[in-house]
Write a protein that holds these residues in place. Structure first.
Motif, PDB file in Angstrom:
ATOM      1  N   ALA A   1      22.937 -14.101   2.310  1.00  0.00           N
ATOM      2  CA  ALA A   1      21.790 -14.734   1.678  1.00  0.00           C
ATOM      3  C   ALA A   1      21.172 -15.764   2.618  1.00  0.00           C
ATOM      4  O   ALA A   1      21.874 -16.430   3.400  1.00  0.00           O
ATOM      5  CB  ALA A   1      22.206 -15.403   0.373  1.00  0.00           C
ATOM      6  N   ARG A   2      19.847 -15.914   2.565  1.00  0.00           N
ATOM      7  CA  ARG A   2      19.157 -16.892   3.395  1.00  0.00           C
ATOM      8  C   ARG A   2      19.762 -18.277   3.202  1.00  0.00           C
ATOM      9  O   ARG A   2      20.166 -18.662   2.114  1.00  0.00           O
ATOM     10  CB  ARG A   2      17.670 -16.947   3.030  1.00  0.00           C
ATOM     11  CG  ARG A   2      16.873 -15.711   3.402  1.00  0.00           C
ATOM     12  CD  ARG A   2      16.561 -15.646   4.885  1.00  0.00           C
ATOM     13  NE  ARG A   2      15.651 -16.690   5.299  1.00  0.00           N
ATOM     14  CZ  ARG A   2      14.323 -16.577   5.261  1.00  0.00           C
ATOM     15  NH1 ARG A   2      13.766 -15.452   4.825  1.00  0.00           N
ATOM     16  NH2 ARG A   2      13.557 -17.575   5.662  1.00  0.00           N
ATOM     17  N   LYS A   3      19.853 -19.012   4.308  1.00  0.00           N
ATOM     18  CA  LYS A   3      20.358 -20.385   4.367  1.00  0.00           C
ATOM     19  C   LYS A   3      21.865 -20.486   4.161  1.00  0.00           C
ATOM     20  O   LYS A   3      22.392 -21.592   3.990  1.00  0.00           O
ATOM     21  CB  LYS A   3      19.624 -21.294   3.372  1.00  0.00           C
ATOM     22  CG  LYS A   3      18.113 -21.359   3.574  1.00  0.00           C
ATOM     23  CD  LYS A   3      17.762 -21.869   4.959  1.00  0.00           C
ATOM     24  CE  LYS A   3      16.251 -21.966   5.154  1.00  0.00           C
ATOM     25  NZ  LYS A   3      15.894 -22.430   6.522  1.00  0.00           N
ATOM     26  N   SER A   4      22.584 -19.361   4.178  1.00  0.00           N
ATOM     27  CA  SER A   4      24.039 -19.421   4.082  1.00  0.00           C
ATOM     28  C   SER A   4      24.608 -20.254   5.233  1.00  0.00           C
ATOM     29  O   SER A   4      24.161 -20.152   6.376  1.00  0.00           O
ATOM     30  CB  SER A   4      24.642 -18.018   4.143  1.00  0.00           C
ATOM     31  OG  SER A   4      24.303 -17.260   2.999  1.00  0.00           O
ATOM     32  N   GLY A   5      25.614 -21.080   4.924  1.00  0.00           N
ATOM     33  CA  GLY A   5      26.202 -21.978   5.903  1.00  0.00           C
ATOM     34  C   GLY A   5      27.542 -21.492   6.421  1.00  0.00           C
ATOM     35  O   GLY A   5      27.917 -20.314   6.291  1.00  0.00           O
TER      36      GLY A   5
END
Length: 345
Positions: free
Chosen positions: A248-252
């Motif tokens: 998912a976008r912005k996963s850290g």
């Protein structure tokens, strides 16, 4: 760890690309080299120049008509009245079959997936040296080094056997893997770039001797859009030899490392004799593309995790664009990798 780089890789200097329909400065600029060299040096790497290996290793992955296209297209393009300074396609086939036009404009569309890989007078030569850099690192591992780093620029993992795209012309990671196959029965490619390694997947999609694994931002709303989904598992003899782990976008860091653990399990099950890491640093939270949110310390942990596989490893540079932390991110990855991996002189 030895690192490989050739000065000719600086000469390719693309000026623009289209992003969401708008012309913007191309981010795949020569200055990336200075940041990456600084990062590799800070990690204790010794920089060596690769030799010219000729077209053999490149032709082991790319078709002869595509290689000839890259050799000649800039000169042909300059003969077109009113043509742009760089080769940039403006038309693409809706399907790739047996028809290949004779015109330079038509062949540009046939062999270039998008507008982010403009070709100048220096592109072909720089791309050859980028590929030979990967071969040099693979040759070092073949000769007994447990790991080597290839500072490849331009990058390569979006290049198919006969198509350029996404800043990429020759697929350096695939070329390195094919070189390693000269002594290794099974080679795995682990791609940790922000973007899916669609070209690498395409090259090996029907093969069982090279396992391809990619962690990347979910392509449902992110480049390369048409590849990189979890249901892409390979075809024919290669069925079950491709694994995509879209995030998912912005996963850290934690999400990335959890997916990396799944990637490592699959690679362990394949039991490779050698590994190619397609290293993108553009998963960084501060990278201009902004797709994922990996931290500098996260790159160190990623390097440590990959190193635990304990197999001879070629690290091939892919993405990672100009930001204050680019050098430090490479240093963190290489240092973390070296801390867990037995490295030969």
């Amino acid at each position: 760890m030895k690192a490989y780089f050739a000065d000719e890789q600086r000469r390719h200097d693309p000026k623009s690309f289209l992003s969401s329909g708008a012309p913007k400065p191309n981010p795949e600029v020569p200055e990336r080299i200075e940041r990456l060299l600084a990062g590799a040096t800070a990690a204790g790497c010794t920089i060596e120049r690769p030799k010219s290996f000729g077209l053999g290793p490149i032709a082991a992955i790319h078709t002869p008509e595509y290689i000839e296209f890259l050799q000649r297209i800039y000169e042909r393009w300059q003969r077109i009245d009113g043509a742009s300074a760089e080769v940039i396609p403006n038309i693409h086939p809706i399907a790739r079959g047996g028809s290949r036009p004779d015109s330079a404009v038509g062949q540009a569309g046939y062999h270039m997936a998008d507008t982010s890989c403009p070709i100048s007078a220096e592109t072909y030569d720089s791309s050859c040296w980028s590929a030979w850099t990967a071969v040099g690192a693979a040759e070092a591992v073949e000769a007994g080094a447990s790991s080597a780093y290839a500072l490849c620029r331009p990058p390569g993992h979006h290049a198919f056997a006969d198509v350029a795209g996404g800043f990429c012309f020759f697929n350096n990671s695939a070329i390195a893997a094919q070189r390693l196959r000269q002594y290794a029965d099974r080679v795995a490619i682990l791609d940790v770039d922000l973007h899916h390694g669609n070209g690498t997947q395409g090259v090996f999609y029907r093969r069982a001797d090279v396992l391809t694994v990619s962690l990347h931002a979910d392509p449902v709303r992110f480049y390369p859009f048409f590849w990189g989904y979890a249901d892409e598992r390979g075809e024919g003899a290669g069925l079950g030899y491709n694994l995509n782990l879209p995030l998912a976008r912005k996963s850290g860091d934690e999400v990335f490392l959890e997916a990396l653990a799944a990637a490592i399990r699959r690679i362990d099950a394949f039991s490779p004799d050698a590994l190619v890491v397609a290293l993108g640093l553009d998963a960084f939270a501060g990278d201009p593309f902004g797709g994922l949110s990996v931290t500098t310390s996260g790159f160190a942990r990623i390097g440590e995790t990959i190193a635990r596989l304990g197999v001879p490893t070629v690290i091939v540079q892919e993405g990672g664009y100009l930001c204050d932390a680019l050098s430090g991110n490479l240093t963190a990855f290489l240092t973390g990798f070296a801390a867990r991996h037995k490295t030969s002189p």
